[in-house]
Design a protein around this motif. Structure first.
Motif, mmCIF file in Angstrom:
data_model
loop_
_atom_site.group_PDB
_atom_site.id
_atom_site.type_symbol
_atom_site.label_atom_id
_atom_site.label_comp_id
_atom_site.label_asym_id
_atom_site.label_seq_id
_atom_site.Cartn_x
_atom_site.Cartn_y
_atom_site.Cartn_z
ATOM 1 N N VAL A 100 0.880 -1.188 -0.023
ATOM 2 C CA VAL A 100 0.145 0.175 0.132
ATOM 3 C C VAL A 100 0.993 1.286 0.182
ATOM 4 O O VAL A 100 0.945 2.207 -1.245
ATOM 5 N N ALA A 101 1.980 1.671 1.008
ATOM 6 C CA ALA A 101 2.743 2.185 0.657
ATOM 7 C C ALA A 101 3.760 2.257 -0.443
ATOM 8 O O ALA A 101 3.628 4.116 -0.665
ATOM 9 N N LYS A 102 4.127 1.109 -1.147
ATOM 10 C CA LYS A 102 4.353 1.737 -2.053
ATOM 11 C C LYS A 102 3.198 2.598 -3.306
ATOM 12 O O LYS A 102 3.859 3.798 -4.752
ATOM 13 N N ARG A 103 2.096 2.061 -3.316
ATOM 14 C CA ARG A 103 1.246 2.682 -4.281
ATOM 15 C C ARG A 103 0.806 4.085 -4.002
ATOM 16 O O ARG A 103 0.873 4.882 -5.160
ATOM 17 N N VAL A 104 1.198 4.401 -2.933
ATOM 18 C CA VAL A 104 1.040 4.946 -2.580
ATOM 19 C C VAL A 104 1.770 6.942 -2.953
ATOM 20 O O VAL A 104 1.860 7.630 -3.578
ATOM 21 N N ARG A 105 3.401 6.217 -2.927
ATOM 22 C CA ARG A 105 4.134 6.702 -3.256
ATOM 23 C C ARG A 105 4.428 6.878 -4.633
ATOM 24 O O ARG A 105 5.080 7.571 -4.495
ATOM 25 N N HIS A 106 3.665 6.002 -5.842
ATOM 26 C CA HIS A 106 4.445 5.957 -6.812
ATOM 27 C C HIS A 106 3.414 7.327 -7.538
ATOM 28 O O HIS A 106 4.423 8.199 -8.281
ATOM 29 N N VAL A 107 1.687 6.850 -7.094
ATOM 30 C CA VAL A 107 1.265 8.100 -7.723
ATOM 31 C C VAL A 107 1.101 9.395 -6.603
ATOM 32 O O VAL A 107 1.720 10.476 -8.001
ATOM 33 N N ALA A 108 1.712 9.703 -6.013
ATOM 34 C CA ALA A 108 2.113 10.894 -4.890
ATOM 35 C C ALA A 108 3.249 11.384 -5.957
ATOM 36 O O ALA A 108 3.476 12.894 -6.395
ATOM 37 N N ASP A 109 4.474 10.282 -6.134
ATOM 38 C CA ASP A 109 5.593 10.849 -7.332
ATOM 39 C C ASP A 109 5.419 11.534 -8.677
ATOM 40 O O ASP A 109 5.717 12.167 -9.280
ATOM 41 N N LEU A 110 3.944 10.981 -8.984
ATOM 42 C CA LEU A 110 4.328 11.049 -11.002
ATOM 43 C C LEU A 110 3.350 11.671 -11.269
ATOM 44 O O LEU A 110 2.610 12.454 -12.147
ATOM 45 N N PHE A 111 1.895 11.927 -10.030
ATOM 46 C CA PHE A 111 1.231 12.771 -10.435
ATOM 47 C C PHE A 111 0.604 13.723 -9.591
ATOM 48 O O PHE A 111 0.751 14.416 -8.717
ATOM 49 N N ARG A 112 -0.009 15.132 -9.949
ATOM 50 C CA ARG A 112 -0.341 16.015 -9.306
ATOM 51 C C ARG A 112 -2.032 16.289 -9.843
ATOM 52 O O ARG A 112 -2.512 16.335 -11.032
ATOM 53 N N LEU A 113 -2.948 15.589 -9.064
ATOM 54 C CA LEU A 113 -4.699 15.798 -9.153
ATOM 55 C C LEU A 113 -4.565 17.673 -9.370
ATOM 56 O O LEU A 113 -4.138 18.028 -8.582
ATOM 57 N N PRO A 114 -5.286 17.761 -9.869
ATOM 58 C CA PRO A 114 -6.349 19.254 -9.819
ATOM 59 C C PRO A 114 -6.840 19.239 -8.714
ATOM 60 O O PRO A 114 -7.454 18.731 -7.668
ATOM 61 N N ARG A 115 -6.529 20.167 -7.464
ATOM 62 C CA ARG A 115 -7.281 21.081 -6.447
ATOM 63 C C ARG A 115 -8.581 21.162 -6.607
ATOM 64 O O ARG A 115 -9.337 22.058 -7.432
ATOM 65 N N ALA A 116 -9.017 20.960 -5.063
ATOM 66 C CA ALA A 116 -11.333 20.866 -5.207
ATOM 67 C C ALA A 116 -10.623 22.113 -4.094
ATOM 68 O O ALA A 116 -10.709 21.841 -3.456
ATOM 69 N N GLU A 117 -10.639 23.754 -4.235
ATOM 70 C CA GLU A 117 -10.324 24.355 -3.767
ATOM 71 C C GLU A 117 -11.648 24.406 -2.301
ATOM 72 O O GLU A 117 -13.197 25.172 -3.921
ATOM 73 N N GLY A 118 -11.427 24.547 -1.184
ATOM 74 C CA GLY A 118 -13.121 25.170 -1.021
ATOM 75 C C GLY A 118 -14.499 24.155 -0.933
ATOM 76 O O GLY A 118 -15.479 23.931 -0.918
ATOM 77 N N LEU A 119 -13.458 22.917 -0.431
ATOM 78 C CA LEU A 119 -14.628 21.517 -0.374
ATOM 79 C C LEU A 119 -15.285 21.502 0.232
ATOM 80 O O LEU A 119 -14.917 21.202 1.597
ATOM 81 N N ASP A 120 -16.361 21.660 -0.161
ATOM 82 C CA ASP A 120 -17.225 21.329 1.183
ATOM 83 C C ASP A 120 -18.442 20.006 0.923
ATOM 84 O O ASP A 120 -19.282 19.749 0.592
ATOM 85 N N LEU A 121 -18.042 19.083 2.522
ATOM 86 C CA LEU A 121 -19.276 18.054 2.300
ATOM 87 C C LEU A 121 -19.440 17.507 2.409
ATOM 88 O O LEU A 121 -20.580 16.355 1.938
#
Length: 207
Positions: free
Chosen positions: A142-163
């Motif tokens: 799981v940690a390897k998968r987290v590191r992989h996507v965090a290093d390679l991709f920059r997702l668009p941010r959702a500013e002011g997200l109200d759940l």
């Protein structure tokens, strides 16, 4: 949310984690405050690890967090035509029925995790052998998968997200046991006798 209990794995994940401080929500925190704080993190994080269980798919706000983060993945796919595996389900407790399709479309098992993980879930592995080989194998993957996507991709941010405005895709889909869906509260009634005065003919040790 996942709390990394293994220091070695936690160190691997920390390399790709945001430096933003995550605040702890205390019991009694106003719902709108908690929703805003969590929404801010969901709108900015690079990966989401979902600890799936019967309680998870019955949780309104867990579903909202899932849907909000998934919407960022869909937006990225529309912009780049790339599928980012940043939504990472982890089987925390096995479900009573099949995994909801909203979750099963994402990879939550691979052979290297082992059959024990599939049968017991990560919590079962933790309870049976904390820090054991099976438990560590899942955490490291799981940690390897987290590191992989965090290093390679920059997702668009959702500013002011109200759940509060987000709809959960699977809330209430999974029964939590023989009694059906849980309310999240337990009512306990205890009846106990007293030792003084004792009923006629009773000995103290019987009480």
């Amino acid at each position: 949310k996942m709390h990394w209990r293994d220091r070695r794995v936690r160190g691997q994940a920390k390399k790709s984690a945001s430096r933003r401080q995550i605040r702890t929500m205390r019991p009694g925190t106003a719902v709108h405050v908690a929703a805003n704080d969590v929404g801010n993190e969901i709108g900015h994080c690079r990966a989401l690890v979902a600890l799936c269980s019967p309680a998870y798919v019955n949780s309104l706000y867990c579903g909202k967090e899932w849907a909000a983060f998934e919407s960022r993945l869909l937006k990225y796919r529309e912009q780049t035509d790339i599928e980012v595996p940043a939504l990472i389900p982890v089987l925390w407790v096995p479900l009573h029925h099949a995994m909801p399709p909203e979750i099963s479309r994402y990879q939550y098992f691979e052979p290297a995790m082992g059959q024990e993980y599939l049968e017991q879930g990560l919590m079962g592995l933790l309870r049976s052998a904390p820090g054991g080989r099976a438990y560590r194998a899942v955490l490291e993957l799981v940690a390897k998968r987290v590191r992989h996507v965090a290093d390679l991709f920059r997702l668009p941010r959702a500013e002011g997200l109200d759940l509060r405005t987000v709809r959960s895709p699977f809330e209430g889909r999974e029964p939590t046991g023989p009694g059906g869906r849980t309310t999240g509260h337990v009512r306990v009634f205890i009846a106990a006798g007293v030792t003084d005065p004792l009923p006629t003919g009773r000995q103290r040790r019987e009480y």
